[in-house]
Write a protein that holds these residues in place. Structure first.
Motif, PDB file in Angstrom:
ATOM      1  N   PRO A  66      -7.825   9.238  -6.096  1.00 16.76           N
ATOM      2  CA  PRO A  66      -6.408   9.234  -5.698  1.00 16.76           C
ATOM      3  C   PRO A  66      -5.616   8.112  -6.361  1.00 16.76           C
ATOM      4  N   ALA A  67      -4.318   8.387  -6.475  1.00 15.97           N
ATOM      5  CA  ALA A  67      -3.382   7.355  -6.934  1.00 15.97           C
ATOM      6  C   ALA A  67      -3.261   6.341  -5.819  1.00 15.97           C
ATOM      7  N   PRO A  68      -3.075   5.116  -6.132  1.00 13.40           N
ATOM      8  CA  PRO A  68      -2.914   4.495  -7.443  1.00 13.40           C
ATOM      9  C   PRO A  68      -4.234   3.999  -8.032  1.00 13.40           C
ATOM     10  N   TRP A  69      -5.341   4.280  -7.363  1.00 15.77           N
ATOM     11  CA  TRP A  69      -6.633   3.711  -7.736  1.00 15.77           C
ATOM     12  C   TRP A  69      -7.132   4.172  -9.095  1.00 15.77           C
ATOM     13  N   ALA A  70      -6.915   5.433  -9.453  1.00 12.31           N
ATOM     14  CA  ALA A  70      -7.395   5.926 -10.746  1.00 12.31           C
ATOM     15  C   ALA A  70      -6.731   5.159 -11.888  1.00 12.31           C
ATOM     16  N   GLU A  71      -5.403   5.083 -11.875  1.00 15.07           N
ATOM     17  CA  GLU A  71      -4.692   4.378 -12.945  1.00 15.07           C
ATOM     18  C   GLU A  71      -5.030   2.894 -12.947  1.00 15.07           C
ATOM     19  N   LEU A  72      -5.093   2.305 -11.761  1.00 16.78           N
ATOM     20  CA  LEU A  72      -5.407   0.880 -11.676  1.00 16.78           C
ATOM     21  C   LEU A  72      -6.773   0.590 -12.287  1.00 16.78           C
ATOM     22  N   SER A  73      -7.751   1.452 -12.032  1.00 18.84           N
ATOM     23  CA  SER A  73      -9.110   1.234 -12.557  1.00 18.84           C
ATOM     24  C   SER A  73      -9.166   1.325 -14.074  1.00 18.84           C
ATOM     25  N   LEU A  74      -8.223   2.039 -14.686  1.00 20.45           N
ATOM     26  CA  LEU A  74      -8.185   2.144 -16.144  1.00 20.45           C
ATOM     27  C   LEU A  74      -7.552   0.917 -16.794  1.00 20.45           C
ATOM     28  N   ARG A  75      -6.841   0.118 -16.003  1.00 19.66           N
ATOM     29  CA  ARG A  75      -6.115  -1.027 -16.545  1.00 19.66           C
ATOM     30  C   ARG A  75      -6.684  -2.378 -16.118  1.00 19.66           C
ATOM     31  N   VAL A  76      -7.365  -2.413 -14.958  1.00 16.95           N
ATOM     32  CA  VAL A  76      -7.775  -3.672 -14.328  1.00 16.95           C
ATOM     33  C   VAL A  76      -9.276  -3.630 -14.061  1.00 16.95           C
ATOM     34  N   GLY A  77      -9.973  -4.701 -14.389  1.00 19.63           N
ATOM     35  CA  GLY A  77     -11.410  -4.751 -14.174  1.00 19.63           C
ATOM     36  C   GLY A  77     -11.817  -5.036 -12.743  1.00 19.63           C
ATOM     37  N   ASP A  78     -11.046  -5.872 -12.054  1.00 14.41           N
ATOM     38  CA  ASP A  78     -11.359  -6.216 -10.674  1.00 14.41           C
ATOM     39  C   ASP A  78     -10.085  -6.637  -9.971  1.00 14.41           C
ATOM     40  N   VAL A  79     -10.101  -6.562  -8.644  1.00 11.49           N
ATOM     41  CA  VAL A  79      -8.929  -6.935  -7.862  1.00 11.49           C
ATOM     42  C   VAL A  79      -9.344  -7.738  -6.640  1.00 11.49           C
ATOM     43  N   TYR A  80      -8.400  -8.536  -6.171  1.00  8.96           N
ATOM     44  CA  TYR A  80      -8.468  -9.078  -4.829  1.00  8.96           C
ATOM     45  C   TYR A  80      -7.779  -8.040  -3.951  1.00  8.96           C
ATOM     46  N   LEU A  81      -8.372  -7.745  -2.795  1.00  8.57           N
ATOM     47  CA  LEU A  81      -7.876  -6.648  -1.972  1.00  8.57           C
ATOM     48  C   LEU A  81      -7.756  -7.094  -0.519  1.00  8.57           C
ATOM     49  N   TRP A  82      -6.561  -6.909   0.035  1.00  8.23           N
ATOM     50  CA  TRP A  82      -6.301  -7.206   1.436  1.00  8.23           C
ATOM     51  C   TRP A  82      -5.905  -5.925   2.146  1.00  8.23           C
ATOM     52  N   GLN A  83      -6.390  -5.740   3.364  1.00  8.82           N
ATOM     53  CA  GLN A  83      -5.882  -4.674   4.218  1.00  8.82           C
ATOM     54  C   GLN A  83      -4.882  -5.331   5.166  1.00  8.82           C
ATOM     55  N   VAL A  84      -3.630  -4.925   5.048  1.00 11.66           N
ATOM     56  CA  VAL A  84      -2.554  -5.507   5.846  1.00 11.66           C
ATOM     57  C   VAL A  84      -2.287  -4.532   6.991  1.00 11.66           C
ATOM     58  N   ALA A  85      -3.053  -4.685   8.053  1.00 16.12           N
ATOM     59  CA  ALA A  85      -3.063  -3.718   9.150  1.00 16.12           C
ATOM     60  C   ALA A  85      -1.694  -3.535   9.797  1.00 16.12           C
ATOM     61  N   GLU A  86      -0.935  -4.622   9.943  1.00 16.35           N
ATOM     62  CA  GLU A  86       0.361  -4.498  10.621  1.00 16.35           C
ATOM     63  C   GLU A  86       1.349  -3.617   9.857  1.00 16.35           C
ATOM     64  N   HIS A  87       1.085  -3.406   8.574  1.00 14.91           N
ATOM     65  CA  HIS A  87       1.937  -2.529   7.764  1.00 14.91           C
ATOM     66  C   HIS A  87       1.226  -1.228   7.398  1.00 14.91           C
ATOM     67  N   GLY A  88      -0.043  -1.096   7.757  1.00 14.32           N
ATOM     68  CA  GLY A  88      -0.796   0.101   7.397  1.00 14.32           C
ATOM     69  C   GLY A  88      -0.961   0.251   5.896  1.00 14.32           C
ATOM     70  N   ARG A  89      -1.140  -0.853   5.204  1.00 12.96           N
ATOM     71  CA  ARG A  89      -1.181  -0.868   3.739  1.00 12.96           C
ATOM     72  C   ARG A  89      -2.365  -1.658   3.217  1.00 12.96           C
ATOM     73  N   TRP A  90      -2.697  -1.355   1.982  1.00 12.79           N
ATOM     74  CA  TRP A  90      -3.624  -2.149   1.185  1.00 12.79           C
ATOM     75  C   TRP A  90      -2.802  -2.864   0.128  1.00 12.79           C
ATOM     76  N   VAL A  91      -3.170  -4.100  -0.177  1.00 11.76           N
ATOM     77  CA  VAL A  91      -2.536  -4.865  -1.245  1.00 11.76           C
ATOM     78  C   VAL A  91      -3.630  -5.286  -2.209  1.00 11.76           C
ATOM     79  N   ALA A  92      -3.469  -4.889  -3.472  1.00 15.11           N
ATOM     80  CA  ALA A  92      -4.431  -5.233  -4.522  1.00 15.11           C
ATOM     81  C   ALA A  92      -3.729  -6.103  -5.557  1.00 15.11           C
ATOM     82  N   LEU A  93      -4.425  -7.128  -6.013  1.00 19.06           N
ATOM     83  CA  LEU A  93      -3.889  -8.061  -7.001  1.00 19.06           C
ATOM     84  C   LEU A  93      -4.893  -8.177  -8.132  1.00 19.06           C
TER      85      LEU A  93
END
Length: 124
Positions: free
Chosen positions: A74-101
């Motif tokens: 699924p988007a955005p993970w497929a495109e991100l994996s083609l451009r970025v080798g690794d990420v820092y990943l937070w689950q921001v529960a109060e917003h129902g979101r994931w944040v990847a850097l």
């Protein structure tokens, strides 16, 4: 950077927080130095986000990248994996979101970018 704006509303958002300029055809040593600088920016921002949301997961995206050949990732993970080798990943529960850097530096013909991705889609 207005993270609250990126967290608001439905859908995925990708923000380039820093971008190299003219490195697609640059000398390899110049590219390495710029990549190091942008990785340092990533680490500095990761520290700020860690103080806000707690310790992130640090995940490699190579397996996701390999899976794109045989699976519908699924988007955005497929495109991100083609451009970025690794990420820092937070689950921001109060917003129902994931944040990847992460740093987009896999393609030597592209500029290097510090990317912040916000999504409702769970990582694969």
């Amino acid at each position: 950077m207005d993270i609250e704006r990126l967290l608001a509303g439905p859908g995925d958002r990708t923000a380039a927080l820093a971008t190299s300029h003219g490195l697609g055809a640059a000398d390899a040593a110049v590219r390495v130095a710029e990549a190091e600088r942008i990785h340092e920016e990533r680490d500095d921002l990761a520290g700020k986000l860690t103080r806000r949301w707690g310790a992130p997961e640090h995940i490699g995206l190579q397996t996701v990248r390999l899976r794109t050949a045989s699976e519908q990732i699924p988007a955005p993970w497929a495109e991100l994996s083609l451009r970025v080798g690794d990420v820092y990943l937070w689950q921001v529960a109060e917003h129902g979101r994931w944040v990847a850097l992460g740093v987009a530096d896999l393609d030597p013909d592209d500029e290097i970018e510090l990317l912040l991705v916000v999504t409702e889609t769970d990582p694969p």
